[in-house]
Design an enzyme around this catalytic site. Structure first.
Site, PDB file in Angstrom:
ATOM      1  N   GLY A 133     -31.506  -6.213  12.565  1.00  0.00           N
ATOM      2  CA  GLY A 133     -31.769  -7.213  13.593  1.00  0.00           C
ATOM      3  C   GLY A 133     -32.896  -6.781  14.503  1.00  0.00           C
ATOM      4  O   GLY A 133     -33.581  -5.778  14.262  1.00  0.00           O
ATOM      5  N   PHE A 156     -32.656  -5.704  17.546  1.00  0.00           N
ATOM      6  CA  PHE A 156     -32.334  -4.610  18.454  1.00  0.00           C
ATOM      7  C   PHE A 156     -31.699  -3.407  17.768  1.00  0.00           C
ATOM      8  O   PHE A 156     -31.474  -2.391  18.418  1.00  0.00           O
ATOM      9  CB  PHE A 156     -31.394  -5.111  19.556  1.00  0.00           C
ATOM     10  CG  PHE A 156     -31.951  -6.250  20.344  1.00  0.00           C
ATOM     11  CD1 PHE A 156     -32.885  -6.037  21.335  1.00  0.00           C
ATOM     12  CD2 PHE A 156     -31.564  -7.558  20.075  1.00  0.00           C
ATOM     13  CE1 PHE A 156     -33.414  -7.088  22.061  1.00  0.00           C
ATOM     14  CE2 PHE A 156     -32.085  -8.607  20.798  1.00  0.00           C
ATOM     15  CZ  PHE A 156     -33.013  -8.389  21.790  1.00  0.00           C
ATOM     16  N   VAL A 186     -28.131  -1.463  10.864  1.00  0.00           N
ATOM     17  CA  VAL A 186     -26.810  -0.981  10.488  1.00  0.00           C
ATOM     18  C   VAL A 186     -26.854  -0.506   9.037  1.00  0.00           C
ATOM     19  O   VAL A 186     -27.332  -1.231   8.147  1.00  0.00           O
ATOM     20  CB  VAL A 186     -25.739  -2.082  10.653  1.00  0.00           C
ATOM     21  CG1 VAL A 186     -24.357  -1.536  10.314  1.00  0.00           C
ATOM     22  CG2 VAL A 186     -25.755  -2.634  12.081  1.00  0.00           C
ATOM     23  N   LYS A 194     -24.606   2.296  13.128  1.00  0.00           N
ATOM     24  CA  LYS A 194     -25.537   1.411  13.839  1.00  0.00           C
ATOM     25  C   LYS A 194     -26.537   2.268  14.605  1.00  0.00           C
ATOM     26  O   LYS A 194     -26.158   3.069  15.466  1.00  0.00           O
ATOM     27  CB  LYS A 194     -24.778   0.492  14.806  1.00  0.00           C
ATOM     28  CG  LYS A 194     -25.651  -0.508  15.526  1.00  0.00           C
ATOM     29  CD  LYS A 194     -24.804  -1.441  16.397  1.00  0.00           C
ATOM     30  CE  LYS A 194     -25.669  -2.490  17.084  1.00  0.00           C
ATOM     31  NZ  LYS A 194     -24.861  -3.419  17.909  1.00  0.00           N
ATOM     32  N   ASP A 235     -22.026 -13.017  23.598  1.00  0.00           N
ATOM     33  CA  ASP A 235     -22.755 -13.604  22.464  1.00  0.00           C
ATOM     34  C   ASP A 235     -21.778 -13.936  21.336  1.00  0.00           C
ATOM     35  O   ASP A 235     -21.958 -13.516  20.191  1.00  0.00           O
ATOM     36  CB  ASP A 235     -23.836 -12.644  21.976  1.00  0.00           C
ATOM     37  CG  ASP A 235     -24.823 -13.316  21.017  1.00  0.00           C
ATOM     38  OD1 ASP A 235     -24.847 -14.564  20.979  1.00  0.00           O
ATOM     39  OD2 ASP A 235     -25.556 -12.591  20.320  1.00  0.00           O
TER      40      ASP A 235
END
Length: 467
Positions: A216, A218, A221, A237, A340
């Protein structure tokens, strides 16, 4: 030899000296009066010359300071460029008129323009010492006439928080009881992310890094396998450090901890919730954090499950919603707002259909004052209307709205809104084949007025949830 009156002989040499002395003119008054006119004339001439010189020197200064004097300037064809002229202290550059008297010239002072300062020089060194700075009112007037250049917007601005140095490791066994204190707040998440990758085959703690599971904006993983047991799988992660990272003070740690880690530790305290991903261990180095979490295998996100599994029955949707409500309730009881909630941040274990909430990057501590709407970081499609309309929103109402969107997406396989304008004005169009109770639950969760929206307890007790 001669004889004196006393009949004593006098040497010739003495007489000669006496004669010479007598022959030289004595310094009499008459002689001084004769010399005086000559010396007076010379002094008067010198004083006259000095007065003329002083008058000639002083006249340019007086001419410059006379505000009523009007002088016609003669254009200079061979003048230097102003940018190459260096300032000199005292009177400025002087230009005389064409028909001026050579002894009493009409002069005018032209302003000296200081040269442009170099980037690494202080402009104050170009202010002449003899000139006074403008008054405060004049400075304010000048500032008002300069066009204002807007800085970056609130979204583009970044806070000046410093990433904490050092290497720290922790585990779930650490005590996280006690109050957390926010150390730094991220103003935005628009800062470009540094590229951090874990090479396949490298070792993190006791786990060998495998293939990339998800990537992603940010974080990334990876699958991890325990070096002593191939059956033990984890998700690793990797989070690169950023200047806008948030840190929290928690009990049992000597320094602030990354907010995502701190809140996951709090949620993992016994009794834990099976519908929230568990954090086993976390590591920190100079450039990144590594979170070692449970990895339910096989699994996929709820978003992919909805798209790939065809239509979902109301009974299966009810099973998903009961688990989602339990996860949100556990977060609320621990004082954590996920921030989120969406189908892409929920894992589904394929063999048991168990849900697990993941990705607590946007999580925050719940406060009675609510949250600033400008700090909302969730998905656009899940944004509650009060975040768009009002300056403050509260965690429980936002959670219920997100659960209503989630239920709609499960039943229809698409989202009800795609933009802020639709969130504020569009009608909800639902499948007419759904039960009345399902329609009612979705409508009451998606009420645009948060005061009229269901609470989390009312959602859990709704008749569709009890069917």
């Amino acid at each position: 030899m001669y004889m004196t009156s006393e009949n004593e002989p006098v040497p010739v040499t003495a007489w000669a000296a006496g004669e010479m002395k007598a022959s030289s003119p004595p310094d009499s008054m008459e002689n001084r009066q004769k010399d005086k006119p000559t010396k007076g004339k010379k002094g008067k001439a010198a004083r006259t010359l000095l007065r003329r010189v002083c008058k000639a020197v002083k006249r340019p200064f007086f001419a410059c300071c006379d505000p009523d004097r009007v002088v016609r300037l003669t254009p200079q064809t061979d003048a230097l460029d102003d940018s190459e002229v260096t300032p000199v202290p005292g009177p400025s550059r002087i230009t005389s008129t064409a028909d001026a008297d050579p002894f009493t010239p009409d002069l005018v002072c032209l302003p000296v323009r200081p040269p442009k300062a170099e980037p690494d020089q202080d402009e104050s060194q170009f202010v002449p010492e003899e000139e006074s700075l403008p008054e405060q009112d004049q400075v304010s007037t000048d500032l008002e006439t300069v066009p204002f250049e807007e800085g970056p917007s609130e979204i583009e601005q970044e806070s000046e928080d410093v990433v904490l140095p050092g290497s720290v490791s922790g585990s779930v066994s650490g005590s996280v009881s006690g109050s957390e204190q926010i150390v730094s707040e991220a103003e935005s998440d628009t800062e470009p992310e540094p590229e951090i990758e874990l090479p396949q085959g490298s070792i993190v703690s006791f786990y060998e890094v495998g293939h990339l599971i998800a990537s992603g904006k940010f974080s990334k993983v990876y699958e991890g396998t325990h070096v002593f047991s191939e059956k033990l799988k984890v998700a690793i992660k990797c989070i690169p450090k950023r200047r806008v990272d948030r840190y929290l003070d928690i009990a049992g740690h000597c320094k602030p901890v990354l907010a995502e880690v701190a809140l996951m530790l709090r949620l993992g305290e016994a009794p834990s919730c099976p519908n929230i991903i568990q954090l086993h261990q976390w590591l920190e180095d100079e450039s990144s954090f590594s979170l070692i979490m449970e990895y339910p295998e096989p699994c996929r996100t709820l978003e992919d499950f909805i798209l790939l599994s065809g239509s979902v029955s109301e009974g299966q949707a009810r099973l998903f919603m009961l688990q989602a409500v339990q996860a949100v309730k556990h977060c609320s009881e621990r004082g954590v707002y996920h921030g989120d909630i969406r189908s892409g941040n929920i894992l589904v274990t394929l063999h048991s259909l168990e849900l697990k909430f993941i990705d607590f990057r946007c999580a925050r501590l719940i406060t009675s004052e609510g949250f600033n709407s400008g700090e909302y970081q969730g998905s656009t499609a899940y944004t509650p209307p009060e975040v768009i309309r009002q300056s403050i929103f509260h965690a429980e109402a936002a959670n219920v709205w997100a659960l209503g969107i989630l239920l709609f997406e499960i039943m229809h396989r698409y989202l009800p809104f795609e933009s802020f304008d639709q969130i504020l004005h569009d009608y909800i169009k639902m499948d007419p084949t759904l039960s009345t109770a399902c329609h009612d639950l979705i409508y009451r969760c998606l009420c645009r007025n948060p005061a009229h929206r269901l609470t989390l307890e009312q959602l859990e007790e709704h008749r569709w949830m009890k069917a």
